[in-house]
Design a protein around this motif. Structure first.
Motif, PDB file in Angstrom:
ATOM      1  N   GLY A 282      -0.862 -14.081  86.995  1.00 44.98           N
ATOM      2  CA  GLY A 282      -0.685 -12.871  86.240  1.00 44.98           C
ATOM      3  C   GLY A 282       0.723 -12.385  87.352  1.00 44.98           C
ATOM      4  O   GLY A 282       2.026 -11.654  86.476  1.00 44.98           O
ATOM      5  N   ASP A 303      -4.283 -19.364  93.508  1.00 42.78           N
ATOM      6  CA  ASP A 303      -3.648 -18.957  92.654  1.00 42.78           C
ATOM      7  C   ASP A 303      -2.153 -19.830  91.763  1.00 42.78           C
ATOM      8  O   ASP A 303      -2.387 -21.180  92.550  1.00 42.78           O
ATOM      9  CB  ASP A 303      -2.341 -18.239  93.832  1.00 42.78           C
ATOM     10  CG  ASP A 303      -1.256 -17.296  93.070  1.00 42.78           C
ATOM     11  OD1 ASP A 303      -1.655 -16.437  92.120  1.00 42.78           O
ATOM     12  OD2 ASP A 303      -0.346 -16.757  93.520  1.00 42.78           O
ATOM     13  N   GLY A 304      -2.040 -19.572  91.052  1.00 44.36           N
ATOM     14  CA  GLY A 304      -1.506 -19.936  89.949  1.00 44.36           C
ATOM     15  C   GLY A 304      -1.182 -19.463  89.059  1.00 44.36           C
ATOM     16  O   GLY A 304      -1.163 -18.048  88.381  1.00 44.36           O
ATOM     17  N   SER A 307       2.006 -19.000  81.505  1.00 42.05           N
ATOM     18  CA  SER A 307       2.669 -17.411  80.409  1.00 42.05           C
ATOM     19  C   SER A 307       2.222 -17.264  78.984  1.00 42.05           C
ATOM     20  O   SER A 307       1.595 -18.738  79.076  1.00 42.05           O
ATOM     21  CB  SER A 307       3.966 -17.594  80.522  1.00 42.05           C
ATOM     22  OG  SER A 307       4.106 -18.590  79.553  1.00 42.05           O
ATOM     23  N   THR A 308       2.102 -16.655  79.086  1.00 42.58           N
ATOM     24  CA  THR A 308       1.730 -16.316  76.681  1.00 42.58           C
ATOM     25  C   THR A 308       2.378 -18.020  76.543  1.00 42.58           C
ATOM     26  O   THR A 308       1.304 -18.226  75.323  1.00 42.58           O
ATOM     27  CB  THR A 308       2.122 -14.883  76.354  1.00 42.58           C
ATOM     28  OG1 THR A 308       1.933 -14.073  77.722  1.00 42.58           O
ATOM     29  CG2 THR A 308       1.448 -15.223  75.096  1.00 42.58           C
ATOM     30  N   ASP A 386      11.381 -16.532  85.614  1.00 39.67           N
ATOM     31  CA  ASP A 386      10.971 -16.215  87.086  1.00 39.67           C
ATOM     32  C   ASP A 386      11.883 -17.300  87.654  1.00 39.67           C
ATOM     33  O   ASP A 386      12.507 -17.882  87.573  1.00 39.67           O
ATOM     34  CB  ASP A 386       9.325 -16.191  86.878  1.00 39.67           C
ATOM     35  CG  ASP A 386       8.596 -16.431  85.921  1.00 39.67           C
ATOM     36  OD1 ASP A 386       8.688 -15.054  86.407  1.00 39.67           O
ATOM     37  OD2 ASP A 386       7.906 -16.071  84.993  1.00 39.67           O
ATOM     38  N   ARG A 400      11.156 -11.813  89.603  1.00 40.76           N
ATOM     39  CA  ARG A 400      11.610 -12.315  87.904  1.00 40.76           C
ATOM     40  C   ARG A 400      13.259 -12.259  88.026  1.00 40.76           C
ATOM     41  O   ARG A 400      14.035 -11.240  88.834  1.00 40.76           O
ATOM     42  CB  ARG A 400      11.560 -11.270  87.244  1.00 40.76           C
ATOM     43  CG  ARG A 400       9.916 -11.269  87.115  1.00 40.76           C
ATOM     44  CD  ARG A 400       9.573 -12.158  86.023  1.00 40.76           C
ATOM     45  NE  ARG A 400       9.945 -11.769  84.166  1.00 40.76           N
ATOM     46  CZ  ARG A 400      10.131 -12.759  83.377  1.00 40.76           C
ATOM     47  NH1 ARG A 400       8.722 -13.789  83.416  1.00 40.76           N
ATOM     48  NH2 ARG A 400      10.596 -12.804  83.117  1.00 40.76           N
ATOM     49  N   LYS A 406       5.586  -6.734  86.570  1.00 39.66           N
ATOM     50  CA  LYS A 406       3.886  -7.164  86.212  1.00 39.66           C
ATOM     51  C   LYS A 406       3.235  -6.363  87.201  1.00 39.66           C
ATOM     52  O   LYS A 406       3.303  -6.398  88.399  1.00 39.66           O
ATOM     53  CB  LYS A 406       4.172  -9.155  86.751  1.00 39.66           C
ATOM     54  CG  LYS A 406       3.676 -10.123  85.277  1.00 39.66           C
ATOM     55  CD  LYS A 406       2.793  -9.228  84.139  1.00 39.66           C
ATOM     56  CE  LYS A 406       2.598 -10.195  83.675  1.00 39.66           C
ATOM     57  NZ  LYS A 406       2.254 -11.436  83.540  1.00 39.66           N
TER      58      LYS A 406
HETATM   59  C1  3UK Z   1       4.458 -13.980  85.740  1.00 35.54           C
HETATM   60  C2  3UK Z   1       3.069 -14.532  87.765  1.00 35.54           C
HETATM   61  C3  3UK Z   1       3.393 -15.038  89.749  1.00 35.54           C
HETATM   62  C4  3UK Z   1       5.734 -14.812  85.881  1.00 35.54           C
HETATM   63  C5  3UK Z   1      -0.353 -15.614  81.921  1.00 35.54           C
HETATM   64  C6  3UK Z   1      -2.599 -17.175  83.109  1.00 35.54           C
HETATM   65  O1  3UK Z   1       0.325 -14.171  83.483  1.00 35.54           O
HETATM   66  C7  3UK Z   1       0.809 -14.871  82.040  1.00 35.54           C
HETATM   67  O2  3UK Z   1       0.690 -14.810  80.668  1.00 35.54           O
HETATM   68  P1  3UK Z   1       1.952 -13.338  80.665  1.00 35.54           P
HETATM   69  O3  3UK Z   1       2.707 -14.081  79.546  1.00 35.54           O
HETATM   70  O4  3UK Z   1       3.109 -13.540  81.859  1.00 35.54           O
HETATM   71  C8  3UK Z   1       4.072 -14.404  82.841  1.00 35.54           C
HETATM   72  C9  3UK Z   1       5.003 -14.451  83.494  1.00 35.54           C
HETATM   73  O5  3UK Z   1       4.129 -13.111  84.714  1.00 35.54           O
HETATM   74  N1  3UK Z   1       3.329 -14.708  86.507  1.00 35.54           N
HETATM   75  C10 3UK Z   1       1.871 -14.412  86.250  1.00 35.54           C
HETATM   76  N2  3UK Z   1       1.458 -15.450  87.225  1.00 35.54           N
HETATM   77  C11 3UK Z   1       1.906 -15.349  88.365  1.00 35.54           C
HETATM   78  N3  3UK Z   1       3.742 -14.533  89.212  1.00 35.54           N
HETATM   79  N4  3UK Z   1       2.678 -15.518  90.331  1.00 35.54           N
HETATM   80  C12 3UK Z   1       1.919 -15.713  89.242  1.00 35.54           C
HETATM   81  N5  3UK Z   1       1.071 -16.600  89.599  1.00 35.54           N
HETATM   82  O6  3UK Z   1       6.323 -14.109  85.510  1.00 35.54           O
HETATM   83  C13 3UK Z   1       5.267 -14.967  83.888  1.00 35.54           C
HETATM   84  O7  3UK Z   1       6.254 -15.647  84.330  1.00 35.54           O
HETATM   85  O8  3UK Z   1       1.652 -11.956  80.663  1.00 35.54           O
HETATM   86  C14 3UK Z   1      -1.398 -15.893  83.222  1.00 35.54           C
HETATM   87  C15 3UK Z   1      -3.023 -17.714  82.480  1.00 35.54           C
HETATM   88  C16 3UK Z   1      -1.948 -17.449  81.513  1.00 35.54           C
HETATM   89  C17 3UK Z   1      -0.672 -16.368  81.079  1.00 35.54           C
HETATM   90  N6  3UK Z   1      -0.662 -15.851  79.615  1.00 35.54           N
END
Ligand code: 3UK
Length: 504
Positions: A282, A303-304, A307-308, A386, A400, A406
């Protein structure tokens, strides 16, 4: 074998084998309710039959606005089984947000609670509102417990999610039947080794792509069980669930790890003894939280980044191989590249835009040709927004590429908060940016005051009033940490606010 295209429906795929192989095993724990795999299939079928009864057509949208609960599973999987498209939505929004989401998706059905904000939303098209705390359970009970499966193909759309944008309104993200299977096999199996002995618990709710994988797709795909928390995931609630249900896999976001850590400080016993794997996503996990969590619980957080649009995690750390401060390495089934402004790959170690490719990535937003052109590149590559660098195959998050924030793992659009700030009579101009507090991004406001209010700049009452003003108009997760009065905002020659200059 014939060469007809194979029928594939992800709801049946996730349910039917389990209903045969582990009919009496508990699939869902929720409060004092337990739902076995047999009961799950039966209730999903009842929901599909209810859609027949309402004369819903395949591809019609069914909006799901529910807390994490068995009913979410029945509505989500029942819609897919029927061939309709379920659209889970964030439960923390305002009435106007729901009006937008209902009209953008043209949902024919809304599943919600009688007194919710979504229930108050008006629509211009025909839409059944079905309330879980009213007649819905009664109707469902009367439906037959067997249902036909809609003969979809792997590549057909199965459901939508919504994702926020930096300027515009949330965008519909359609996913296909195969997408869930792809992330459940490539991430949950390969990286987590998820199996039927696992009990999953996610603090991220089912309406997020993260929570939907963690609590629905992954456990069902691998015959495991899930614990659902219908209430907000306060540290107290989270610790209580872990103690009571003894999950083996725990999914969190950095902000939550941080607040649970603060609570754990007071406890003699480590409640996380049952947990074999902790996942964070996230937003970037600060190395400090990784370190403290390991000291307190003995567990390494993986940590991983997901994204949606990609549905779930596509770059991740692995057990026994974690590099704190990085998002880890590419997950099997995905490819990633770091490119410059011209689209060329940058040399190792340099910062550029992260683009990714893989089977679970959406083919494009619903009805958004302009965004699609910008974000979906030739060859099936998706531009995540990102900035990243790579060293030895480990991806390092660099922030970003746009102004989106976030906060607590949830999208917050600066523009949306700025639009509220400027409605206050004292505010002439406003900019919202993220600053780190304990390594985690929080939203802060910068404002220029109107003539006539400028003498106030000496005292705090005007900033207090403005913070209050924002909190009355936006859901809590979009509230500002603080607001600062400045003489002017940094701007480009064309008058565009340069938020990046305020970040420093
Ligand atoms: C940011 C991260 C650094 C990054 C998501 C796990 O977060 C999720 O989906 P969203 O569409 O957001 C995506 C964006 O969030 N982000 C997410 N994880 C990280 N930044 N380190 C991280 N570990 O900007 C990305 O583009 O809300 C997370 C599984 C499914 C998901 N949809």
């Amino acid at each position: 074998m014939n060469n007809k295209i194979e029928i594939f429906n992800v709801a049946s795929e996730l349910l039917e084998k389990n209903a045969i192989n582990r009919k009496d095993k508990v699939a869902i724990y929720c409060g004092n309710k337990k739902v076995t795999y047999g009961e799950l299939l039966e209730n999903v079928n009842k929901f599909a039959n209810l859609l027949t009864e309402l004369n819903i057509s395949p591809k019609d949208r069914v909006m799901i606005h529910l807390p994490d609960s068995p009913m979410f599973f029945y509505a989500f999987l029942g819609s897919i089984k029927y061939g309709a498209w379920p659209v889970p939505v964030n439960t923390m929004l305002n009435v106007e947000d729901y009006e937008y989401l209902l009209s953008d998706s043209e949902a024919r059905v809304l599943i919600t609670e009688k007194n919710s904000k979504a229930a108050k939303a008006k629509t211009n098209h025909l839409c059944y509102k079905l309330y879980v705390d009213d007649f819905l359970p009664y109707y469902l009970q009367k439906m037959p417990g067997e249902a036909k499966t809609y003969p979809s193909k792997k590549e057909d759309i199965a459901f939508w999610l919504y994702s926020s944008g930096s300027t515009g309104k949330p965008k519909g993200v359609p996913h296909r039947h195969i997408d869930m299977i792809h992330s459940a096999d490539n991430y949950a199996l390969s990286i987590l080794g998820l199996n039927q002995n696992d009990i999953c618990f996610s603090v991220s709710k089912l309406f997020f792509a993260y929570g939907l994988g963690n609590s629905l797709a992954f456990p069902l795909r691998h015959g495991a069980s899930v614990v659902l928390l219908s209430q907000p995931p306060s540290p107290e609630n989270v610790i209580e669930i872990v103690k009571t249900f003894k999950p083996t896999v725990f999914f969190g976001v950095p902000t939550q790890y941080n607040s649970v850590l603060k609570r754990l400080g007071d406890l003699k016993e480590n409640p996380f003894k049952s947990v074999r794997i902790c996942v964070s996503a996230g937003e970037a996990l600060p190395p400090e939280i990784f370190k403290k969590w390991k000291e307190k619980t003995g567990i390494e957080i993986l940590d991983g980044i997901g994204s949606t649009e990609a549905l779930h995690i596509f770059i991740s750390n692995r057990k026994g191989n974690v590099k704190p401060g990085t998002s880890g390495r590419i997950v099997p089934g995905y490819e990633a590249k770091i490119i410059d402004e011209d689209g060329n790959e940058v040399p190792e170690g340099e910062v550029g835009h992260l683009i990714i490719r893989g089977e679970s990535v959406t083919k494009g937003y619903w009805n958004r040709p302009k965004d699609n052109q910008e974000k979906f590149l030739e060859g099936g590559w998706f531009k995540t927004g990102d900035m990243y660098s790579v060293v030895d195959g480990y991806f390092v998050y660099q922030g970003r590429g746009d102004d989106m924030l976030k906060v607590g793992g949830i999208w917050v659009s600066p523009v949306e908060i700025e639009n509220v700030l400027v409605q206050h009579p004292a505010v002439n101009e406003a900019a919202v940016v993220g600053h780190e507090v304990e390594g985690l991004v929080k939203a802060f406001g910068y404002i220029c005051l109107n003539e006539g209010y400028k003498d106030h700049s000496e005292n705090d009452s005007i900033t207090e009033e403005i913070l209050q003003f924002v909190s009355e108009r936006l859901p809590k997760y979009k509230w500002l940490r603080d607001v600062y009065i400045v003489d002017e905002l940094p701007k480009t020659a064309t008058g565009k606010i340069q938020r990046f200059r305020l970040r420093k």
